[in-house]
Design an enzyme around this catalytic site. Structure first.
Site, PDB file in Angstrom:
ATOM      1  N   LYS A  22     -31.707  34.955 -16.089  1.00  0.00           N
ATOM      2  CA  LYS A  22     -30.912  33.773 -16.442  1.00  0.00           C
ATOM      3  C   LYS A  22     -31.793  32.662 -17.014  1.00  0.00           C
ATOM      4  O   LYS A  22     -31.472  32.071 -18.041  1.00  0.00           O
ATOM      5  CB  LYS A  22     -30.170  33.266 -15.200  1.00  0.00           C
ATOM      6  CG  LYS A  22     -29.538  31.904 -15.376  1.00  0.00           C
ATOM      7  CD  LYS A  22     -28.894  31.399 -14.119  1.00  0.00           C
ATOM      8  CE  LYS A  22     -29.828  30.764 -13.132  1.00  0.00           C
ATOM      9  NZ  LYS A  22     -30.209  29.371 -13.424  1.00  0.00           N
ATOM     10  N   ASN A  23     -32.900  32.380 -16.341  1.00  0.00           N
ATOM     11  CA  ASN A  23     -33.705  31.228 -16.768  1.00  0.00           C
ATOM     12  C   ASN A  23     -34.403  31.465 -18.105  1.00  0.00           C
ATOM     13  O   ASN A  23     -34.642  30.522 -18.854  1.00  0.00           O
ATOM     14  CB  ASN A  23     -34.707  30.843 -15.681  1.00  0.00           C
ATOM     15  CG  ASN A  23     -34.012  30.174 -14.501  1.00  0.00           C
ATOM     16  OD1 ASN A  23     -32.853  29.788 -14.599  1.00  0.00           O
ATOM     17  ND2 ASN A  23     -34.717  30.062 -13.386  1.00  0.00           N
ATOM     18  N   ARG A  93     -27.894  21.893 -16.086  1.00  0.00           N
ATOM     19  CA  ARG A  93     -29.001  20.998 -16.475  1.00  0.00           C
ATOM     20  C   ARG A  93     -29.790  21.569 -17.653  1.00  0.00           C
ATOM     21  O   ARG A  93     -30.288  20.846 -18.492  1.00  0.00           O
ATOM     22  CB  ARG A  93     -30.002  20.840 -15.320  1.00  0.00           C
ATOM     23  CG  ARG A  93     -29.476  20.302 -14.078  1.00  0.00           C
ATOM     24  CD  ARG A  93     -30.616  20.107 -13.086  1.00  0.00           C
ATOM     25  NE  ARG A  93     -31.262  18.826 -13.290  1.00  0.00           N
ATOM     26  CZ  ARG A  93     -32.430  18.650 -13.843  1.00  0.00           C
ATOM     27  NH1 ARG A  93     -33.133  19.669 -14.232  1.00  0.00           N
ATOM     28  NH2 ARG A  93     -32.929  17.444 -13.990  1.00  0.00           N
ATOM     29  N   CYS A 117     -30.012  16.991  -8.712  1.00  0.00           N
ATOM     30  CA  CYS A 117     -29.064  18.053  -8.402  1.00  0.00           C
ATOM     31  C   CYS A 117     -29.188  18.368  -6.927  1.00  0.00           C
ATOM     32  O   CYS A 117     -29.867  17.654  -6.199  1.00  0.00           O
ATOM     33  CB  CYS A 117     -29.310  19.280  -9.271  1.00  0.00           C
ATOM     34  SG  CYS A 117     -30.733  20.178  -8.734  1.00  0.00           S
ATOM     35  N   ARG A 122     -34.652  15.435 -10.105  1.00  0.00           N
ATOM     36  CA  ARG A 122     -35.255  16.335 -11.096  1.00  0.00           C
ATOM     37  C   ARG A 122     -35.690  15.535 -12.316  1.00  0.00           C
ATOM     38  O   ARG A 122     -35.001  15.528 -13.346  1.00  0.00           O
ATOM     39  CB  ARG A 122     -34.255  17.429 -11.513  1.00  0.00           C
ATOM     40  CG  ARG A 122     -33.616  18.236 -10.394  1.00  0.00           C
ATOM     41  CD  ARG A 122     -34.443  19.412  -9.953  1.00  0.00           C
ATOM     42  NE  ARG A 122     -34.637  20.464 -10.910  1.00  0.00           N
ATOM     43  CZ  ARG A 122     -33.950  21.603 -10.966  1.00  0.00           C
ATOM     44  NH1 ARG A 122     -32.954  21.807 -10.136  1.00  0.00           N
ATOM     45  NH2 ARG A 122     -34.256  22.536 -11.855  1.00  0.00           N
ATOM     46  N   PRO A 123     -36.815  14.829 -12.242  1.00  0.00           N
ATOM     47  CA  PRO A 123     -37.245  14.029 -13.395  1.00  0.00           C
ATOM     48  C   PRO A 123     -37.545  14.897 -14.607  1.00  0.00           C
ATOM     49  O   PRO A 123     -37.876  16.082 -14.461  1.00  0.00           O
ATOM     50  CB  PRO A 123     -38.524  13.353 -12.899  1.00  0.00           C
ATOM     51  CG  PRO A 123     -38.995  14.164 -11.745  1.00  0.00           C
ATOM     52  CD  PRO A 123     -37.792  14.822 -11.150  1.00  0.00           C
ATOM     53  N   ILE A 124     -37.439  14.313 -15.803  1.00  0.00           N
ATOM     54  CA  ILE A 124     -37.821  15.067 -17.004  1.00  0.00           C
ATOM     55  C   ILE A 124     -38.830  14.267 -17.833  1.00  0.00           C
ATOM     56  O   ILE A 124     -38.938  14.417 -19.045  1.00  0.00           O
ATOM     57  CB  ILE A 124     -36.607  15.505 -17.855  1.00  0.00           C
ATOM     58  CG1 ILE A 124     -35.807  14.308 -18.330  1.00  0.00           C
ATOM     59  CG2 ILE A 124     -35.711  16.475 -17.135  1.00  0.00           C
ATOM     60  CD1 ILE A 124     -34.969  14.681 -19.549  1.00  0.00           C
ATOM     61  N   ASP A 125     -39.583  13.405 -17.133  1.00  0.00           N
ATOM     62  CA  ASP A 125     -40.573  12.567 -17.819  1.00  0.00           C
ATOM     63  C   ASP A 125     -41.591  13.384 -18.613  1.00  0.00           C
ATOM     64  O   ASP A 125     -42.047  12.955 -19.677  1.00  0.00           O
ATOM     65  CB  ASP A 125     -41.304  11.678 -16.796  1.00  0.00           C
ATOM     66  CG  ASP A 125     -41.907  12.499 -15.668  1.00  0.00           C
ATOM     67  OD1 ASP A 125     -41.162  13.200 -14.981  1.00  0.00           O
ATOM     68  OD2 ASP A 125     -43.147  12.465 -15.501  1.00  0.00           O
ATOM     69  N   ASP A 305     -37.507  29.563  -6.028  1.00  0.00           N
ATOM     70  CA  ASP A 305     -36.164  30.155  -6.112  1.00  0.00           C
ATOM     71  C   ASP A 305     -35.977  31.335  -5.150  1.00  0.00           C
ATOM     72  O   ASP A 305     -34.877  31.879  -5.046  1.00  0.00           O
ATOM     73  CB  ASP A 305     -35.876  30.614  -7.552  1.00  0.00           C
ATOM     74  CG  ASP A 305     -35.609  29.435  -8.476  1.00  0.00           C
ATOM     75  OD1 ASP A 305     -35.509  28.294  -7.983  1.00  0.00           O
ATOM     76  OD2 ASP A 305     -35.506  29.649  -9.700  1.00  0.00           O
ATOM     77  N   ARG A 397     -23.087  31.013 -10.604  1.00  0.00           N
ATOM     78  CA  ARG A 397     -23.903  30.470 -11.707  1.00  0.00           C
ATOM     79  C   ARG A 397     -25.003  31.436 -12.118  1.00  0.00           C
ATOM     80  O   ARG A 397     -25.441  31.422 -13.263  1.00  0.00           O
ATOM     81  CB  ARG A 397     -24.578  29.166 -11.252  1.00  0.00           C
ATOM     82  CG  ARG A 397     -23.696  27.966 -11.213  1.00  0.00           C
ATOM     83  CD  ARG A 397     -24.521  26.749 -10.893  1.00  0.00           C
ATOM     84  NE  ARG A 397     -25.793  26.831 -11.590  1.00  0.00           N
ATOM     85  CZ  ARG A 397     -26.925  26.249 -11.203  1.00  0.00           C
ATOM     86  NH1 ARG A 397     -26.951  25.517 -10.132  1.00  0.00           N
ATOM     87  NH2 ARG A 397     -28.026  26.385 -11.896  1.00  0.00           N
TER      88      ARG A 397
HETATM   89  C1  UD1 Z   1     -37.095  25.847 -13.510  1.00  0.00           C
HETATM   90  C2  UD1 Z   1     -36.029  26.842 -13.109  1.00  0.00           C
HETATM   91  C3  UD1 Z   1     -35.685  26.693 -11.634  1.00  0.00           C
HETATM   92  C4  UD1 Z   1     -36.941  26.805 -10.809  1.00  0.00           C
HETATM   93  C5  UD1 Z   1     -38.008  25.846 -11.289  1.00  0.00           C
HETATM   94  C6  UD1 Z   1     -39.342  26.023 -10.595  1.00  0.00           C
HETATM   95  C7  UD1 Z   1     -34.813  27.067 -15.161  1.00  0.00           C
HETATM   96  C8  UD1 Z   1     -33.550  26.793 -15.892  1.00  0.00           C
HETATM   97  N1  UD1 Z   1     -34.864  26.579 -13.927  1.00  0.00           N
HETATM   98  O1  UD1 Z   1     -36.561  24.545 -13.309  1.00  0.00           O
HETATM   99  O2  UD1 Z   1     -34.770  27.713 -11.294  1.00  0.00           O
HETATM  100  O3  UD1 Z   1     -36.627  26.473  -9.462  1.00  0.00           O
HETATM  101  O4  UD1 Z   1     -38.253  26.052 -12.704  1.00  0.00           O
HETATM  102  O5  UD1 Z   1     -39.815  27.317 -10.762  1.00  0.00           O
HETATM  103  O6  UD1 Z   1     -35.707  27.737 -15.640  1.00  0.00           O
HETATM  104  N2  UD1 Z   1     -41.123  17.699 -12.753  1.00  0.00           N
HETATM  105  C9  UD1 Z   1     -41.504  16.398 -13.025  1.00  0.00           C
HETATM  106  N3  UD1 Z   1     -41.314  15.924 -14.303  1.00  0.00           N
HETATM  107  C10 UD1 Z   1     -40.792  16.696 -15.299  1.00  0.00           C
HETATM  108  C11 UD1 Z   1     -40.416  18.026 -15.010  1.00  0.00           C
HETATM  109  C12 UD1 Z   1     -40.597  18.493 -13.724  1.00  0.00           C
HETATM  110  O7  UD1 Z   1     -41.973  15.687 -12.153  1.00  0.00           O
HETATM  111  O8  UD1 Z   1     -40.665  16.211 -16.424  1.00  0.00           O
HETATM  112  C13 UD1 Z   1     -41.335  18.256 -11.389  1.00  0.00           C
HETATM  113  C14 UD1 Z   1     -40.029  18.672 -10.716  1.00  0.00           C
HETATM  114  O9  UD1 Z   1     -39.436  17.598 -10.043  1.00  0.00           O
HETATM  115  C15 UD1 Z   1     -40.523  19.741  -9.765  1.00  0.00           C
HETATM  116  C16 UD1 Z   1     -41.670  20.403 -10.530  1.00  0.00           C
HETATM  117  O10 UD1 Z   1     -42.050  19.467 -11.529  1.00  0.00           O
HETATM  118  O11 UD1 Z   1     -41.068  19.137  -8.590  1.00  0.00           O
HETATM  119  C17 UD1 Z   1     -41.323  21.712 -11.189  1.00  0.00           C
HETATM  120  O12 UD1 Z   1     -40.132  21.562 -11.947  1.00  0.00           O
HETATM  121  P1  UD1 Z   1     -39.846  22.450 -13.249  1.00  0.00           P
HETATM  122  O13 UD1 Z   1     -40.818  23.574 -13.295  1.00  0.00           O
HETATM  123  O14 UD1 Z   1     -39.741  21.545 -14.415  1.00  0.00           O
HETATM  124  O15 UD1 Z   1     -38.425  23.032 -12.933  1.00  0.00           O
HETATM  125  P2  UD1 Z   1     -37.260  23.287 -13.962  1.00  0.00           P
HETATM  126  O16 UD1 Z   1     -37.816  23.676 -15.284  1.00  0.00           O
HETATM  127  O17 UD1 Z   1     -36.289  22.162 -13.901  1.00  0.00           O
END
Ligand code: UD1
Length: 430
Positions: A22-23, A93, A117, A122-125, A305, A397
């Site tokens: 899925k991912n 997301r 969520c 879940r920041p995306i900075d 996961d 999902r």
């Molecule tokens: C993806 C997976 C999710 C999995 C996760 C970790 C998908 C669609 N989802 O989520 O199932 O649990 O990887 O393996 O592939 N973070 C920041 N800033 C950012 C981005 C992330 O601080 O801009 C932090 C997050 O809060 C978290 C960590 O980095 O603590 C890892 O998150 P990330 O690897 O980005 O997870 P996703 O890509 O959202």
């Protein structure tokens, strides 16, 4: 609202086929719009997240043709709208991958800012930092991220945290930026590699995916390709723990055993026998499971996961285990539900301390999120008596035909939508 009703106690035995990841699919479908030529994608999982993303892609004007349950054709030449609707990001997301894809192709994208969520903030900075480094102006306007650039240019980007999403999003945009981009401290997950392979098959020039330094040489256009998505390591791991927790013997087929190594290592530590084949893994559970400790980490560490699934299994293992969650802040919501089934689990900070019990007993529980929901189903399958899992919309999902696959392994589980159906199930199973 649908529920699962389960009569536990049967060891799960047999073979099960694993769907596409899925991912990986979420990112690959988004990347597929980056060319005006037609892309054919195979081995898509038939799950809700994928179907919602396909709707989002057709909503912005791309042509989406479902060839069969696991195959789709996408043509991005007709995209007329660079703004993704909040309705989609609310449901899934990962539609934020359209940000990197649209920005790379059109140098302009508007995607609503995803909120937190069920598993935490879940920041995306890091995604935005990457887009800015590539030369985009990124603003938040009325709840949406607006990213625009005259031209994107290559850059040297050091991620502050290892993020799967940021690595993939930046990799997509950088594939069509002029010059060379280097992403340091990149995520190494198998789906990062799959997305890189997919983009390369479209003509991108990405090297190093699977290591923590990814090098990308931007190209002007991408072209048609046909691509088959890798198997879902989390679905596979979930069935592997279902074997362990129920005292069963399951062969998961259509997997890449290498991607399952962290899960396999833990299963062996708790006493399971794991046999690897070219594209299958067989898990045989022992009479008594042993305790262990586990900490979630970025790949190749133990996946977050798979955290609830191992915790449920350790709830039935002899001795005290500690499960530490280091990726997300709120991933133990299932602990109270599991306690209601007789588990001895206590959460302290980012760890769960689990004293194994001899048996769990069926109860009515609620799925707090996707993976925790699947873990509660495993608990129900291992427990004595009847378990009802509410809110299975989360499980749908990410798991294709979950109940059918479990039934084929000997589980007594049904998807129901009324109390009457639950009663009928109770009468039938006695
Ligand atoms: C993806 C997976 C999710 C999995 C996760 C970790 C998908 C669609 N989802 O989520 O199932 O649990 O990887 O393996 O592939 N973070 C920041 N800033 C950012 C981005 C992330 O601080 O801009 C932090 C997050 O809060 C978290 C960590 O980095 O603590 C890892 O998150 P990330 O690897 O980005 O997870 P996703 O890509 O959202």
């Amino acid at each position: 609202m649908e529920q699962y009703v389960i009569k536990g106690g049967n060891p799960l035995v047999g073979e099960v086929d694993i769907a596409g990841a899925k991912n990986a699919a979420l990112a690959i479908l988004s990347a597929a719009i980056m060319t005006d030529e037609t892309i054919l994608i195979e081995n898509l999982p038939d799950v809700r997240d994928i179907n919602v993303l396909l709707e989002a892609i057709s909503e912005i004007g791309a042509q989406v043709e479902r060839v069969d349950k696991s195959t789709v054709k996408i043509n991005g030449s007709t995209i007329g709208n660079l703004s993704v609707d909040y309705e989609f990001i609310k449901k899934i997301r990962a539609s934020y991958y359209l940000l990197g894809a649209l920005l790379g192709k059109y140098k302009h994208a508007e995607v609503p800012l995803p909120g937190g969520c069920n598993i935490g903030s879940r920041p995306i900075d890091q995604h935005l930092k990457g887009f800015r480094a590539l030369g985009a102006d990124v603003d938040i306007c009325h709840g949406a991220i607006v990213a625009k650039a005259e031209n994107l240019h290559g850059s040297h980007i050091f991620l502050d945290v290892v993020s799967v999403g940021a690595t993939i999003n930046i990799m997509m945009a950088a594939s069509m930026a002029a010059g060379r981009t280097i992403i340091e401290n990149a995520a190494r997950e198998p789906h990062v590699v799959d997305v890189a392979n997919f983009l390369n098959s479209m003509g991108a020039n990405i090297k190093g995916a699977g290591t923590d330094v990814i090098r990308i040489r931007g190209v002007e256009t991408l072209h048609r390709t046909e691509y088959s998505i890798i198997p879902d390591q989390i679905e596979a791991g979930t069935f592997m723990f279902a074997a362990a927790a129920t005292g069963g013997d399951i062969t998961v087929r259509n997997v890449i055993p290498k991607h399952l190594e962290a899960t396999t290592a833990k299963l062996e530590e708790i006493g399971c026998e794991v046999e690897e084949f070219d594209d299958a893994v067989r898990v045989r559970a022992p009479h008594t499971l042993h305790r262990t400790h586990v900490k979630t980490l970025p790949y190749p560490g133990y996946p977050t996961d798979m955290q609830p699934q191992i915790a449920v299994t350790l709830a039935l293992a002899e001795g005290t285990s500690i499960v530490t969650e280091s990726i997300f802040e709120n991933r133990f919501k299932y602990a109270d539900e599991l306690s209601r089934m007789g588990a001895n689990i206590k959460v302290e900070g980012n760890s769960a301390i689990i004293d194994g019990v001899k048996k769990l007993t069926g109860a009515r529980v609620s799925a707090p999120d996707l993976r925790a929901g699947a873990a509660l189903v495993i608990a129900g399958l291992a427990a004595e008596g009847i378990t009802i899992v509410d809110d299975i919309v989360y499980i749908q999902r990410g798991y294709e035909n979950f109940e059918d696959k479990l039934r084929s392994l000997g589980a007594e589980i049904e998807r129901v939508s009324s109390e009457k159906e639950i009663q009928k199930f109770r009468l039938r199973v006695g």
